[in-house]
Design an enzyme around this catalytic site. Sequence first.
Site, PDB file in Angstrom:
ATOM      1  N   GLY A  10     -11.831  -0.632  13.968  1.00 31.90           N
ATOM      2  CA  GLY A  10     -12.168   0.668  12.640  1.00 31.90           C
ATOM      3  C   GLY A  10     -12.963   1.793  12.863  1.00 31.90           C
ATOM      4  O   GLY A  10     -13.785   1.957  12.092  1.00 31.90           O
ATOM      5  N   GLY A  14     -15.413   5.499   8.044  1.00 32.13           N
ATOM      6  CA  GLY A  14     -15.706   4.667   6.891  1.00 32.13           C
ATOM      7  C   GLY A  14     -16.696   3.739   7.610  1.00 32.13           C
ATOM      8  O   GLY A  14     -17.913   4.327   8.412  1.00 32.13           O
ATOM      9  N   SER A 139     -15.097  -8.719   1.921  1.00 38.29           N
ATOM     10  CA  SER A 139     -14.672  -8.108   0.263  1.00 38.29           C
ATOM     11  C   SER A 139     -15.352  -9.127  -0.703  1.00 38.29           C
ATOM     12  O   SER A 139     -14.747 -10.629  -0.877  1.00 38.29           O
ATOM     13  CB  SER A 139     -13.180  -7.638   0.514  1.00 38.29           C
ATOM     14  N   TYR A 152      -3.818  -7.555  -1.067  1.00 34.74           N
ATOM     15  CA  TYR A 152      -5.190  -7.746  -0.578  1.00 34.74           C
ATOM     16  C   TYR A 152      -6.311  -8.580  -0.574  1.00 34.74           C
ATOM     17  O   TYR A 152      -6.913  -9.091   0.048  1.00 34.74           O
ATOM     18  CB  TYR A 152      -6.183  -6.524  -1.367  1.00 34.74           C
ATOM     19  N   LYS A 156      -7.941 -11.244   2.304  1.00 33.02           N
ATOM     20  CA  LYS A 156      -9.808 -10.975   2.221  1.00 33.02           C
ATOM     21  C   LYS A 156     -10.598 -12.271   1.755  1.00 33.02           C
ATOM     22  O   LYS A 156     -11.070 -13.270   2.824  1.00 33.02           O
ATOM     23  CB  LYS A 156     -10.488 -10.164   1.314  1.00 33.02           C
ATOM     24  N   VAL A 185     -17.180   0.858  -1.795  1.00 29.31           N
ATOM     25  CA  VAL A 185     -17.410   2.142  -0.058  1.00 29.31           C
ATOM     26  C   VAL A 185     -16.753   2.871  -0.346  1.00 29.31           C
ATOM     27  O   VAL A 185     -15.505   2.706  -0.058  1.00 29.31           O
ATOM     28  CB  VAL A 185     -17.556   1.431   1.154  1.00 29.31           C
ATOM     29  N   THR A 187     -14.840   5.429   1.279  1.00 27.49           N
ATOM     30  CA  THR A 187     -14.539   6.440   2.567  1.00 27.49           C
ATOM     31  C   THR A 187     -13.233   6.266   2.481  1.00 27.49           C
ATOM     32  O   THR A 187     -12.850   6.392   1.310  1.00 27.49           O
ATOM     33  CB  THR A 187     -14.216   4.792   3.845  1.00 27.49           C
ATOM     34  N   PHE A 189     -10.546   4.283   2.430  1.00 31.27           N
ATOM     35  CA  PHE A 189     -10.082   3.295   2.124  1.00 31.27           C
ATOM     36  C   PHE A 189      -8.661   3.516   1.101  1.00 31.27           C
ATOM     37  O   PHE A 189      -7.475   3.392   0.778  1.00 31.27           O
ATOM     38  CB  PHE A 189     -11.208   1.849   1.608  1.00 31.27           C
TER      39      PHE A 189
HETATM   40  P1  NDP Z   1     -11.068   2.709   6.178  1.00 26.78           P
HETATM   41  O1  NDP Z   1      -9.350   3.435   5.832  1.00 26.78           O
HETATM   42  O2  NDP Z   1     -12.203   4.885   6.120  1.00 26.78           O
HETATM   43  O3  NDP Z   1     -11.391   2.814   7.846  1.00 26.78           O
HETATM   44  C1  NDP Z   1     -10.320   1.663   8.665  1.00 26.78           C
HETATM   45  C2  NDP Z   1     -10.782   1.147   9.855  1.00 26.78           C
HETATM   46  O4  NDP Z   1      -9.434   0.697   9.798  1.00 26.78           O
HETATM   47  C3  NDP Z   1      -9.974   2.900  10.463  1.00 26.78           C
HETATM   48  O5  NDP Z   1     -10.640   3.127  11.311  1.00 26.78           O
HETATM   49  C4  NDP Z   1      -8.800   2.632  11.018  1.00 26.78           C
HETATM   50  O6  NDP Z   1      -8.612   3.339  12.252  1.00 26.78           O
HETATM   51  C5  NDP Z   1      -8.528   1.199  11.350  1.00 26.78           C
HETATM   52  N1  NDP Z   1      -7.419   0.686  11.118  1.00 26.78           N
HETATM   53  C6  NDP Z   1      -6.715   0.206  10.096  1.00 26.78           C
HETATM   54  N2  NDP Z   1      -4.901   0.033  11.015  1.00 26.78           N
HETATM   55  C7  NDP Z   1      -5.947  -0.339  11.858  1.00 26.78           C
HETATM   56  C8  NDP Z   1      -4.313  -1.168  12.333  1.00 26.78           C
HETATM   57  N3  NDP Z   1      -3.316  -1.582  12.243  1.00 26.78           N
HETATM   58  N4  NDP Z   1      -4.860  -0.715  14.108  1.00 26.78           N
HETATM   59  C9  NDP Z   1      -6.757  -0.553  14.537  1.00 26.78           C
HETATM   60  N5  NDP Z   1      -6.796   0.304  13.505  1.00 26.78           N
HETATM   61  C10 NDP Z   1      -6.510  -0.500  11.838  1.00 26.78           C
HETATM   62  O7  NDP Z   1     -11.845   1.657   5.419  1.00 26.78           O
HETATM   63  P2  NDP Z   1     -13.287   0.746   5.558  1.00 26.78           P
HETATM   64  O8  NDP Z   1     -13.869   1.569   6.233  1.00 26.78           O
HETATM   65  O9  NDP Z   1     -13.528   1.133   4.240  1.00 26.78           O
HETATM   66  O10 NDP Z   1     -12.501  -0.253   5.895  1.00 26.78           O
HETATM   67  C11 NDP Z   1     -13.207  -0.940   6.887  1.00 26.78           C
HETATM   68  C12 NDP Z   1     -13.014  -2.296   6.169  1.00 26.78           C
HETATM   69  O11 NDP Z   1     -14.076  -2.568   5.524  1.00 26.78           O
HETATM   70  C13 NDP Z   1     -11.542  -3.151   6.181  1.00 26.78           C
HETATM   71  O12 NDP Z   1     -12.069  -4.432   6.628  1.00 26.78           O
HETATM   72  C14 NDP Z   1     -11.847  -2.614   4.408  1.00 26.78           C
HETATM   73  O13 NDP Z   1     -10.806  -3.339   4.215  1.00 26.78           O
HETATM   74  C15 NDP Z   1     -13.707  -3.751   4.252  1.00 26.78           C
HETATM   75  N6  NDP Z   1     -13.883  -3.106   3.480  1.00 26.78           N
HETATM   76  C16 NDP Z   1     -13.366  -2.111   2.483  1.00 26.78           C
HETATM   77  C17 NDP Z   1     -13.728  -1.397   1.001  1.00 26.78           C
HETATM   78  C18 NDP Z   1     -14.569  -0.443   0.422  1.00 26.78           C
HETATM   79  O14 NDP Z   1     -14.316   0.076  -0.742  1.00 26.78           O
HETATM   80  N7  NDP Z   1     -14.124   0.444   1.650  1.00 26.78           N
HETATM   81  C19 NDP Z   1     -15.158  -2.700   0.084  1.00 26.78           C
HETATM   82  C20 NDP Z   1     -14.822  -3.939   1.125  1.00 26.78           C
HETATM   83  C21 NDP Z   1     -14.193  -3.930   1.885  1.00 26.78           C
HETATM   84  P3  NDP Z   1      -7.229   4.204  12.873  1.00 26.78           P
HETATM   85  O15 NDP Z   1      -6.222   4.342  11.173  1.00 26.78           O
HETATM   86  O16 NDP Z   1      -7.504   5.236  13.374  1.00 26.78           O
HETATM   87  O17 NDP Z   1      -5.867   2.576  13.601  1.00 26.78           O
HETATM   88  C1  8X3 Z   2     -12.188  -3.107  -1.096  1.00 28.95           C
HETATM   89  C2  8X3 Z   2     -13.350  -3.219  -2.640  1.00 28.95           C
HETATM   90  O1  8X3 Z   2     -12.691  -3.853  -4.931  1.00 28.95           O
HETATM   91  O2  8X3 Z   2     -10.459  -2.831  -3.435  1.00 28.95           O
HETATM   92  O3  8X3 Z   2     -12.398  -4.250  -0.167  1.00 28.95           O
HETATM   93  O4  8X3 Z   2     -11.369  -4.437  -3.308  1.00 28.95           O
HETATM   94  S1  8X3 Z   2     -12.078  -3.240  -3.733  1.00 28.95           S
END
Ligand code: NDP
Ligand code: 8X3
Length: 251
Positions: A10, A14, A139, A152, A156, A185, A187, A189
């Site tokens: 990923g 983000g 998360s 979701y 997690k 966060v 991003t 997301f």
């Molecule tokens: P983004 O959507 O910005 O990034 C998600 C990343 O995951 C991208 O680089 C995407 O790359 C990759 N990804 C998604 N699906 C696939 C797939 N099928 N195969 C390979 N790569 C994949 O979100 P975040 O940076 O916020 O998320 C990163 C992690 O943090 C996640 O696990 C998320 O659950 C977790 N998280 C996020 C929070 C938030 O509030 N943002 C809070 C808590 C946890 P590509 O599409 O190029 O494949």
């Molecule tokens: C992402 C944070 O609060 O949307 O994991 O579940 S929340």
Amino acid sequence: MSKRIALITGATSGIGEATARLLAVNNFDLILCGRRKDRLQKLSVELESLTRIHTLSFDVRDQNETTQQIASLPVAWKNIDVLINNAGNAHGLDPIQQGSVEDWDAMLDINVKGLLYVTKAVLPVMVAHNHGHIINIGSIAGKEVYANGNVYCASKFAVDALTKGMRIDLNAHNIKVTGIHPGMVETEFSLVRFKGDTDKAVKVYSGLTPLRGEDIADLILFAVTRPAHVVVADLVVLPTAQASATVVKRQ
Ligand code: NDP
Ligand code: 8X3
């Protein structure tokens, strides 16, 4: 200290992208993974003046592709020191009775099974060397269940359980395992969760200062730079305006 190799899933957006930028200037060579090749290419061009970069494009849902891509690493890249299991997303935010099977499959396949497939492909080298560090991005949703979070949250909670299970099973092999559990966060997301609906995505963070990908990257850097005898086991990190999964102070 000689350079270490980190594989980041990923890395195209983000948290993963911010982590790539930070580790690139902190003594790491990087294997950057994601499906979007154009983004991998752009980030690679940006960072390759700072450190060695190798990119792998694969969908973590596809076990064959995941295994083959990691097996295809040239010899100079095979000895991965740090695996950052970050790829993941939420798909939808619906009450369970209205949930879409497609969304459920995506979340369980990517956040849980994808994390397992990548880990399985990377672990043999770590086990053989009695050395390594796995960082799993969980998360706050893996610590508390909130309304409409159902699947979701389950994915997690599974990441949290797998983190604990990995730490136990890999204890004999000197492999560190860290769980990092962020709250909100900003991003891509929420854009992914709401299927490109920008208005809904922006509202998630309105009236508060959310975390940034860089804040999580800081914690990852902290975890991977502790001395050999120290493992950061479990970290929950929230924006100051967020007290729990559901208690959020907005202006
Ligand atoms: P983004 O959507 O910005 O990034 C998600 C990343 O995951 C991208 O680089 C995407 O790359 C990759 N990804 C998604 N699906 C696939 C797939 N099928 N195969 C390979 N790569 C994949 O979100 P975040 O940076 O916020 O998320 C990163 C992690 O943090 C996640 O696990 C998320 O659950 C977790 N998280 C996020 C929070 C938030 O509030 N943002 C809070 C808590 C946890 P590509 O599409 O190029 O494949
Ligand atoms: C992402 C944070 O609060 O949307 O994991 O579940 S929340």
